[in-house]
Design an enzyme around this catalytic site. Sequence first.
Site, PDB file in Angstrom:
ATOM      1  N   TYR A  73       4.342   6.622   9.807  1.00  0.00           N
ATOM      2  CA  TYR A  73       3.511   5.443   9.516  1.00  0.00           C
ATOM      3  C   TYR A  73       4.336   4.346   8.838  1.00  0.00           C
ATOM      4  O   TYR A  73       4.196   3.165   9.138  1.00  0.00           O
ATOM      5  CB  TYR A  73       2.324   5.851   8.622  1.00  0.00           C
ATOM      6  CG  TYR A  73       1.193   4.853   8.613  1.00  0.00           C
ATOM      7  CD1 TYR A  73       0.048   5.059   9.397  1.00  0.00           C
ATOM      8  CD2 TYR A  73       1.243   3.705   7.828  1.00  0.00           C
ATOM      9  CE1 TYR A  73      -0.999   4.152   9.395  1.00  0.00           C
ATOM     10  CE2 TYR A  73       0.209   2.796   7.822  1.00  0.00           C
ATOM     11  CZ  TYR A  73      -0.909   3.023   8.607  1.00  0.00           C
ATOM     12  OH  TYR A  73      -1.947   2.115   8.606  1.00  0.00           O
ATOM     13  N   TYR A 124      -9.076   5.813   7.493  1.00  0.00           N
ATOM     14  CA  TYR A 124      -9.170   6.251   8.883  1.00  0.00           C
ATOM     15  C   TYR A 124     -10.240   7.340   8.928  1.00  0.00           C
ATOM     16  O   TYR A 124     -10.044   8.418   8.353  1.00  0.00           O
ATOM     17  CB  TYR A 124      -7.832   6.819   9.361  1.00  0.00           C
ATOM     18  CG  TYR A 124      -6.766   5.774   9.600  1.00  0.00           C
ATOM     19  CD1 TYR A 124      -6.070   5.190   8.548  1.00  0.00           C
ATOM     20  CD2 TYR A 124      -6.451   5.361  10.898  1.00  0.00           C
ATOM     21  CE1 TYR A 124      -5.092   4.228   8.760  1.00  0.00           C
ATOM     22  CE2 TYR A 124      -5.477   4.405  11.132  1.00  0.00           C
ATOM     23  CZ  TYR A 124      -4.800   3.836  10.068  1.00  0.00           C
ATOM     24  OH  TYR A 124      -3.839   2.882  10.305  1.00  0.00           O
ATOM     25  N   LYS A 180       1.552  -0.031  14.838  1.00  0.00           N
ATOM     26  CA  LYS A 180       2.967  -0.135  15.227  1.00  0.00           C
ATOM     27  C   LYS A 180       3.315  -1.362  16.075  1.00  0.00           C
ATOM     28  O   LYS A 180       4.485  -1.757  16.140  1.00  0.00           O
ATOM     29  CB  LYS A 180       3.380   1.122  16.026  1.00  0.00           C
ATOM     30  CG  LYS A 180       3.455   2.359  15.183  1.00  0.00           C
ATOM     31  CD  LYS A 180       4.682   2.343  14.293  1.00  0.00           C
ATOM     32  CE  LYS A 180       4.622   3.360  13.197  1.00  0.00           C
ATOM     33  NZ  LYS A 180       4.738   2.827  11.858  1.00  0.00           N
ATOM     34  N   HIS A 204       0.843  -1.198   0.000  1.00  0.00           N
ATOM     35  CA  HIS A 204       0.000   0.000   0.000  1.00  0.00           C
ATOM     36  C   HIS A 204       0.877   1.247   0.000  1.00  0.00           C
ATOM     37  O   HIS A 204       1.791   1.371   0.823  1.00  0.00           O
ATOM     38  CB  HIS A 204      -0.896   0.020   1.235  1.00  0.00           C
ATOM     39  CG  HIS A 204      -2.099  -0.851   1.099  1.00  0.00           C
ATOM     40  ND1 HIS A 204      -3.191  -0.762   1.929  1.00  0.00           N
ATOM     41  CD2 HIS A 204      -2.391  -1.823   0.210  1.00  0.00           C
ATOM     42  CE1 HIS A 204      -4.094  -1.643   1.556  1.00  0.00           C
ATOM     43  NE2 HIS A 204      -3.633  -2.306   0.527  1.00  0.00           N
ATOM     44  N   PRO A 227      -3.592   0.613  18.672  1.00  0.00           N
ATOM     45  CA  PRO A 227      -3.340   0.108  17.320  1.00  0.00           C
ATOM     46  C   PRO A 227      -3.506   1.130  16.195  1.00  0.00           C
ATOM     47  O   PRO A 227      -3.234   0.813  15.041  1.00  0.00           O
ATOM     48  CB  PRO A 227      -4.358  -1.035  17.165  1.00  0.00           C
ATOM     49  CG  PRO A 227      -5.409  -0.763  18.167  1.00  0.00           C
ATOM     50  CD  PRO A 227      -4.779  -0.007  19.285  1.00  0.00           C
TER      51      PRO A 227
HETATM   52  C1  LIG Z   1      -6.634  -7.976  20.406  1.00  0.00           C
HETATM   53  C2  LIG Z   1      -5.426  -7.271  19.809  1.00  0.00           C
HETATM   54  C3  LIG Z   1      -5.532  -6.601  18.587  1.00  0.00           C
HETATM   55  C4  LIG Z   1      -4.428  -5.949  18.034  1.00  0.00           C
HETATM   56  N1  LIG Z   1      -4.542  -5.288  16.842  1.00  0.00           N
HETATM   57  C5  LIG Z   1      -3.461  -4.660  16.341  1.00  0.00           C
HETATM   58  C6  LIG Z   1      -3.529  -3.945  15.138  1.00  0.00           C
HETATM   59  O1  LIG Z   1      -4.580  -3.881  14.500  1.00  0.00           O
HETATM   60  N2  LIG Z   1      -2.392  -3.331  14.666  1.00  0.00           N
HETATM   61  C7  LIG Z   1      -1.193  -3.402  15.367  1.00  0.00           C
HETATM   62  O2  LIG Z   1      -0.175  -2.881  14.914  1.00  0.00           O
HETATM   63  N3  LIG Z   1      -1.118  -4.065  16.507  1.00  0.00           N
HETATM   64  C8  LIG Z   1      -2.202  -4.680  16.991  1.00  0.00           C
HETATM   65  N4  LIG Z   1      -2.101  -5.340  18.140  1.00  0.00           N
HETATM   66  C9  LIG Z   1      -0.792  -5.403  18.752  1.00  0.00           C
HETATM   67  C10 LIG Z   1       0.066  -6.504  18.118  1.00  0.00           C
HETATM   68  O3  LIG Z   1      -0.723  -7.582  17.741  1.00  0.00           O
HETATM   69  C11 LIG Z   1       1.095  -6.880  19.155  1.00  0.00           C
HETATM   70  O4  LIG Z   1       1.910  -5.739  19.338  1.00  0.00           O
HETATM   71  C12 LIG Z   1       1.951  -8.096  18.785  1.00  0.00           C
HETATM   72  O5  LIG Z   1       1.180  -9.268  18.878  1.00  0.00           O
HETATM   73  C13 LIG Z   1       3.146  -8.183  19.713  1.00  0.00           C
HETATM   74  O6  LIG Z   1       3.814  -9.403  19.511  1.00  0.00           O
HETATM   75  P1  LIG Z   1       4.523 -10.125  20.725  1.00  0.00           P
HETATM   76  O7  LIG Z   1       5.141 -11.350  20.167  1.00  0.00           O
HETATM   77  O8  LIG Z   1       5.346  -9.170  21.479  1.00  0.00           O
HETATM   78  O9  LIG Z   1       3.343 -10.496  21.743  1.00  0.00           O
HETATM   79  P2  LIG Z   1       2.117 -11.481  21.564  1.00  0.00           P
HETATM   80  O10 LIG Z   1       1.662 -11.541  20.157  1.00  0.00           O
HETATM   81  O11 LIG Z   1       1.139 -11.106  22.608  1.00  0.00           O
HETATM   82  O12 LIG Z   1       2.734 -12.902  21.895  1.00  0.00           O
HETATM   83  C14 LIG Z   1       3.010 -13.292  23.222  1.00  0.00           C
HETATM   84  C15 LIG Z   1       2.880 -14.801  23.302  1.00  0.00           C
HETATM   85  O13 LIG Z   1       3.259 -15.233  24.607  1.00  0.00           O
HETATM   86  C16 LIG Z   1       2.342 -16.201  25.036  1.00  0.00           C
HETATM   87  N5  LIG Z   1       2.394 -16.221  26.514  1.00  0.00           N
HETATM   88  C17 LIG Z   1       1.810 -15.373  27.376  1.00  0.00           C
HETATM   89  N6  LIG Z   1       2.113 -15.713  28.641  1.00  0.00           N
HETATM   90  C18 LIG Z   1       2.920 -16.800  28.570  1.00  0.00           C
HETATM   91  C19 LIG Z   1       3.549 -17.604  29.533  1.00  0.00           C
HETATM   92  N7  LIG Z   1       3.410 -17.359  30.847  1.00  0.00           N
HETATM   93  N8  LIG Z   1       4.295 -18.647  29.129  1.00  0.00           N
HETATM   94  C20 LIG Z   1       4.440 -18.905  27.805  1.00  0.00           C
HETATM   95  N9  LIG Z   1       3.860 -18.175  26.822  1.00  0.00           N
HETATM   96  C21 LIG Z   1       3.105 -17.121  27.207  1.00  0.00           C
HETATM   97  C22 LIG Z   1       1.017 -15.751  24.471  1.00  0.00           C
HETATM   98  O14 LIG Z   1       0.068 -16.798  24.404  1.00  0.00           O
HETATM   99  C23 LIG Z   1       1.450 -15.267  23.086  1.00  0.00           C
HETATM  100  O15 LIG Z   1       1.434 -16.301  22.123  1.00  0.00           O
HETATM  101  C24 LIG Z   1      -3.200  -5.973  18.719  1.00  0.00           C
HETATM  102  C25 LIG Z   1      -3.089  -6.634  19.938  1.00  0.00           C
HETATM  103  C26 LIG Z   1      -4.194  -7.256  20.511  1.00  0.00           C
HETATM  104  C27 LIG Z   1      -4.060  -7.937  21.855  1.00  0.00           C
END
Ligand SMILES: Cc1cc2nc3c(=O)[nH]c(=O)nc-3n(C[C@H](O)[C@H](O)[C@H](O)COP(=O)(O)OP(=O)(O)OC[C@H]3O[C@@H](n4cnc5c(N)ncnc54)[C@H](O)[C@@H]3O)c2cc1C
Length: 428
Positions: free
Chosen positions: A389, A207, A302, A75, A298
């Site tokens: 962005y 948006y 980012k 995009h 969100p």
């Molecule tokens: C509902 C939702 C919608 C979102 N929508 C957007 C969006 O539209 N745009 C955007 O940019 N960002 C969005 N985000 C944010 C983005 O998805 C996150 O920033 C991203 O997932 C971060 O990745 P991560 O690997 O750090 O954490 P996560 O994806 O949260 O991964 C963490 C992992 O650790 C696991 N875990 C947790 N506790 C434990 C434990 N004690 N032991 C072992 N494993 C564990 C979890 O199950 C998960 O699989 C959204 C977040 C959420 C919650």
Amino acid sequence: MMRTRTQVGIVGAGPAGLLLAHLLARRGIESVLIEIRSREYCEARQRAGVLEDGSVSLLRGAGVGDRLDRQGLEHGGIYLQFGGERHHIDFRDLTGGRTVTVYAQTEVVKDLIARRLADRGGDAIRFSVSDTEVAELDSDRPVLRYTDADGTRHEVICDAIAGCDGFHGICRPAIPAGALTVWERDYPYAWLGILADIPPSTDELIYAHHPAGFALHSLRSPTVSRLYLQVDPDERIETWSDERIWAELARRFELPGWTLQQGPVLDKSITPMRSFVSAPMRHGRLFLAGDAAHIVPPTGAKGLNLALADVAVLAPALEALLHGDGEPAASYSDSCLARVWRSTHFSWWMTTMLHRTPGADEMEQQLQLSQLRYVVSSRAAATSLAENYTGFVPLPTGPLSTGPAPTGAPPSGAPPTGAPPVQAERSQ
Ligand SMILES: Cc1cc2nc3c(=O)[nH]c(=O)nc-3n(C[C@H](O)[C@H](O)[C@H](O)COP(=O)(O)OP(=O)(O)OC[C@H]3O[C@@H](n4cnc5c(N)ncnc54)[C@H](O)[C@@H]3O)c2cc1C
């Protein structure tokens, strides 16, 4: 108790943990990756979908970009809609060609899971574990404990632990009180998001600022749309029928000559909005990455990009640490926090420009409209939005892989060089 040894223990198989495990493996570094959820749950969890150029290059450079290159939708801008008009912000023109790519987080996760299991075998990700604990963080042999899906308790002695377990994980709370500084802001609104089995009604994200509240038309593929509505944080999803959601979306996106296509709703949920930063992102031999250390609302797309960027910095820092050079690990937190704070500010700015604060007076709306008019009429203001962005703070440009495993690095399942003798899979 089964006692084993690895170089890096990784808690959480989200985007951060999965990519870190892969980047470390390419550097010949062994890791144990544990996840409390099942593989099916991780692969179906609907979250982000917009990748910065730097994230695309990172995944491509790490050898996990094939499907992204085939199926990702590039995009070159977004639309801002307000006051009954829709305006295009042209990223390519404003930033000298930079773009973003729409590719769902679910697909990034599927690609990384498939790659790790193909490279390292069926138990290379321990799904569905419970009672995760991290300990001895101040020593150079931190410990990871968990119970596997069969009920066996494991203790893994590590050289370092990466807390990639998201906002509600156990790693950040394992850091002693007083060692972290936390900045936090909850917003008085939430996003109701739907995934809809209908081709997007737009070629790029819309948006929309509206007196009734913000709305976003995003997409996941040429046939699947992702749409969001600003709602109150205490709203219950059961009170939102599909008909009510579509009617409210149509109202907030209304534009003469344009129609919002409606289709079956595949998934719907409500997500709170929060800004959160905790620092430093390291305590002893525990390194936090992604949502475990920081959360952004969100609106700026980012969160996923920050998680990927953190581990792109962490992988070489851990490699250096394991080879006796602690300097990159010492600067890990500061290098990430520069990007984190830029994204935190941009996400807050987009959020407060576009959402209606419950109870706010008419002045808030006039200030927001003035800001939006400025963004679409000033090239300098539009460029500021575009460069943030598409990703303002560049990802590290060093090699993503040191190629063949460093001399002395262990083969899969073997102890790392210099580690105490392995007590391999010994039952206690
Ligand atoms: C509902 C939702 C919608 C979102 N929508 C957007 C969006 O539209 N745009 C955007 O940019 N960002 C969005 N985000 C944010 C983005 O998805 C996150 O920033 C991203 O997932 C971060 O990745 P991560 O690997 O750090 O954490 P996560 O994806 O949260 O991964 C963490 C992992 O650790 C696991 N875990 C947790 N506790 C434990 C434990 N004690 N032991 C072992 N494993 C564990 C979890 O199950 C998960 O699989 C959204 C977040 C959420 C919650």
